[in-house]
Design a protein around this motif. Structure first.
Motif, short mmCIF file in Angstrom:
data_model
loop_
_atom_site.label_atom_id
_atom_site.label_comp_id
_atom_site.label_asym_id
_atom_site.label_seq_id
_atom_site.Cartn_x
_atom_site.Cartn_y
_atom_site.Cartn_z
N ALA A 110 0.91 -1.08 0.02
CA ALA A 110 -0.23 -0.09 -0.03
C ALA A 110 0.88 1.34 0.10
O ALA A 110 1.67 1.49 0.87
CB ALA A 110 -0.92 -0.02 1.27
N VAL A 111 0.71 2.03 -1.04
CA VAL A 111 1.53 3.40 -1.14
C VAL A 111 0.78 4.47 -0.58
O VAL A 111 -0.52 4.53 -1.16
CB VAL A 111 2.06 3.60 -2.37
N GLU A 112 1.11 5.41 0.03
CA GLU A 112 0.19 6.34 0.79
C GLU A 112 0.94 7.63 0.65
O GLU A 112 2.32 7.83 0.62
CB GLU A 112 0.19 6.25 2.12
N ILE A 113 0.33 8.78 0.04
CA ILE A 113 0.94 9.91 -0.38
C ILE A 113 0.12 11.12 0.10
O ILE A 113 -0.88 10.92 0.50
CB ILE A 113 1.08 10.25 -1.79
N TRP A 114 0.69 12.01 0.52
CA TRP A 114 0.18 13.39 0.91
C TRP A 114 1.07 14.72 0.58
O TRP A 114 2.17 14.58 0.45
CB TRP A 114 -0.33 13.24 2.43
N HIS A 115 0.28 15.62 0.39
CA HIS A 115 1.00 16.91 -0.26
C HIS A 115 0.16 18.01 -0.10
O HIS A 115 -0.88 18.06 0.06
CB HIS A 115 1.60 16.87 -1.40
N CYS A 116 0.84 19.15 -0.13
CA CYS A 116 0.20 20.50 0.05
C CYS A 116 -0.67 20.80 -1.32
O CYS A 116 -0.22 20.32 -2.56
CB CYS A 116 0.89 21.76 0.43
N ASP A 117 -1.48 21.95 -1.25
CA ASP A 117 -2.10 22.56 -2.38
C ASP A 117 -1.29 23.23 -3.25
O ASP A 117 -0.11 23.64 -2.68
CB ASP A 117 -3.75 22.64 -2.14
N ALA A 118 -1.95 24.19 -4.28
CA ALA A 118 -1.19 25.04 -4.91
C ALA A 118 -0.65 26.17 -4.11
O ALA A 118 0.22 26.94 -4.73
CB ALA A 118 -2.05 25.74 -6.06
N TRP A 119 -1.50 26.66 -2.87
CA TRP A 119 -0.94 27.88 -2.18
C TRP A 119 -0.20 27.23 -1.01
O TRP A 119 0.20 28.14 -0.16
CB TRP A 119 -2.08 28.62 -1.87
N GLY A 120 0.36 25.92 -0.90
CA GLY A 120 1.04 25.56 0.22
C GLY A 120 0.22 24.99 1.63
O GLY A 120 0.87 24.87 2.50
N TYR A 121 -1.18 24.85 1.39
CA TYR A 121 -1.90 24.60 2.51
C TYR A 121 -2.11 22.72 2.24
O TYR A 121 -2.33 22.27 1.28
CB TYR A 121 -3.10 25.18 2.50
N TYR A 122 -1.99 22.28 3.53
CA TYR A 122 -2.46 20.69 3.65
C TYR A 122 -3.79 20.72 4.42
O TYR A 122 -4.12 21.33 5.07
CB TYR A 122 -1.39 20.09 4.85
N SER A 123 -4.50 19.59 3.95
CA SER A 123 -5.73 19.31 4.33
C SER A 123 -5.40 18.80 5.98
O SER A 123 -4.65 18.39 6.20
CB SER A 123 -6.43 18.29 3.72
N GLY A 124 -6.53 19.43 6.80
CA GLY A 124 -6.27 19.02 8.05
C GLY A 124 -5.62 20.23 8.91
O GLY A 124 -5.84 20.30 9.92
N TYR A 125 -5.00 21.02 8.10
CA TYR A 125 -4.07 22.12 8.60
C TYR A 125 -4.17 23.34 7.81
O TYR A 125 -3.15 24.15 7.41
CB TYR A 125 -2.48 21.93 8.74
N THR A 126 -5.60 23.76 7.43
CA THR A 126 -5.68 24.57 6.40
C THR A 126 -5.72 26.34 6.82
O THR A 126 -5.61 27.02 6.21
CB THR A 126 -7.19 24.70 5.95
N THR A 127 -5.28 26.37 8.02
CA THR A 127 -5.18 27.80 8.82
C THR A 127 -3.42 27.98 8.93
O THR A 127 -3.25 29.03 9.23
CB THR A 127 -5.83 27.97 9.76
N ALA A 128 -2.67 26.98 8.66
CA ALA A 128 -1.37 27.11 8.78
C ALA A 128 -0.71 27.96 7.81
O ALA A 128 -1.00 27.77 6.65
CB ALA A 128 -0.55 25.67 8.72
N ASN A 129 0.12 29.03 8.19
CA ASN A 129 0.69 30.07 7.12
C ASN A 129 1.76 29.27 6.41
O ASN A 129 2.80 29.05 6.91
CB ASN A 129 1.15 31.18 8.03
N PRO A 130 1.70 29.32 5.08
CA PRO A 130 2.63 28.77 4.11
C PRO A 130 3.81 29.70 3.94
O PRO A 130 4.80 29.17 3.12
CB PRO A 130 1.95 28.28 2.92
N GLY A 131 3.90 30.73 4.63
CA GLY A 131 4.83 31.50 4.16
C GLY A 131 4.81 32.71 3.01
O GLY A 131 4.11 32.33 2.20
N GLY A 132 5.55 33.69 2.95
CA GLY A 132 5.35 34.45 1.91
C GLY A 132 4.05 35.19 1.97
O GLY A 132 3.54 35.51 2.96
N SER A 133 3.59 35.31 0.71
CA SER A 133 2.00 36.17 0.82
C SER A 133 1.17 34.76 -0.11
O SER A 133 1.36 34.94 -1.27
CB SER A 133 2.11 37.32 0.21
#
Length: 316
Positions: A110-133
């Protein structure tokens, strides 16, 4: 992000070596000859053909690395993990082989992957600041579930192959563009996710700087501006190319990066090894509110909490 974006953060390699994984767990070269077919869930499928590199040998493998602070248990078994998230399409094909047995395929892994979206946000942590603007994750206006987007499992077919449909990840300070990956064996699909067994490998997949720069100039990525960390300055990538997780990427249309990419790599594991993914080492100095030793965002209602996964001391 506009223009050149050389990161001034001092490079710090934080490859985390965990018990039983130094000699044989890791990422093998991308040039393996394998059939990139759609996956099946048949864990009992037999596979007698060896998967070898173009040089005819099973290449030296690297150790596992940190899972980072954004891992969540309970990801769904599915090929398409986008959930309507906007971004440049990415088809990801990964081949799991047994590095202790001549790089033979590992069907049923079983291969499991996870990554951020186009603006640097992860599901489950959508208020964490990705840095920059960057705009708030909620401003994207997609239909994705904030607890589950861009996370998923696939079960390897008889050739050890899994396939994911996703988007090209964005970036966040102080990390380069990457995808997290775990390989599990011995468990089974249950209630839409994968349960039981053990984790044999925890790693990260990386992207060529020139391709990342071309993608990040496009919408919606371009709305996230700031200093992007290139491969040479990343705290996890150690410069080893495919053996360190650098994906082989092929454009769908050579002159139009917006059409997407196909990425592939072979993951060499030791099926007898177990890896916690906890990692070690420092994670650099993130900007205020950005990812650090632990996420600063709060998981949305109903999302798994921090207690559902090991704590990692390095940035994800």
């Amino acid at each position: 992000m506009t223009g050149k974006h050389k990161n001034k953060i001092t490079r710090r390699r934080v490859i985390a070596v965990t018990g039983g994984t130094v000699a044989a767990s890791g990422l093998a070269a991308a040039g393996y000859q394998s059939a990139f077919a759609d996956t099946t869930t048949g864990a009992s499928a037999s596979a007698s053909a060896s998967v070898t590199s173009t040089s005819g040998t099973c290449m030296q493998l690297m150790s596992s690395v940190t899972e980072g602070p954004y891992y969540l248990d309970g990801a769904l078994v599915r090929k398409d993990i986008t959930e309507g998230k906007n971004g440049v399409p990415l088809t990801l094909r990964l081949t799991v082989v047994d590095a202790t047995d001549g790089c033979t395929p590992v069907p049923g892994a079983a291969v499991e992957i996870w990554h951020c979206d186009a603006w640097g946000y992860y599901s489950g942590y959508t208020t964490a600041n990705p840095g920059g603007s960057a705009p708030a994750e909620s401003e994207e206006g997609d239909s994705a579930n904030d607890s589950t987007y861009l996370r998923g499992y696939q079960i390897a077919n008889a050739n050890g192959v899994v396939k994911f449909e996703t988007i090209f990840p964005g970036w966040y300070t102080p990390r380069t563009c990457h995808i997290h990956v775990k390989v599990h064996t011995g468990g089974q699909k249950a209630d839409g996710t994968y349960e039981g067994g053990k984790v044999n490998f925890t790693g990260q997949l990386f992207f060529d700087d020139d391709i990342a720069e071309a993608v990040f100039a496009l919408e919606p990525y371009a709305k996230h501006t700031g200093t992007y960390t290139e491969l040479a300055d990343d705290m996890v990538y150690d410069g080893g190319g495919a053996s360190s997780g650098l994906l082989t990427l092929e454009p769908v249309h050579k002159k139009d990066p917006s059409k997407g990419y196909k990425g592939h790599l072979t993951l060499g594991i030791d099926p007898d090894a177990e890896n916690t993914g906890a990692g070690s080492g420092g994670g650099g100095t993130p900007p205020s509110g950005a990812p650090g030793d632990a996420p600063t965002g709060t998981p949305p209602s109903g999302a798994p909490t921090d207690s559902s996964s090991p704590s990692a001391s390095a940035s994800s």
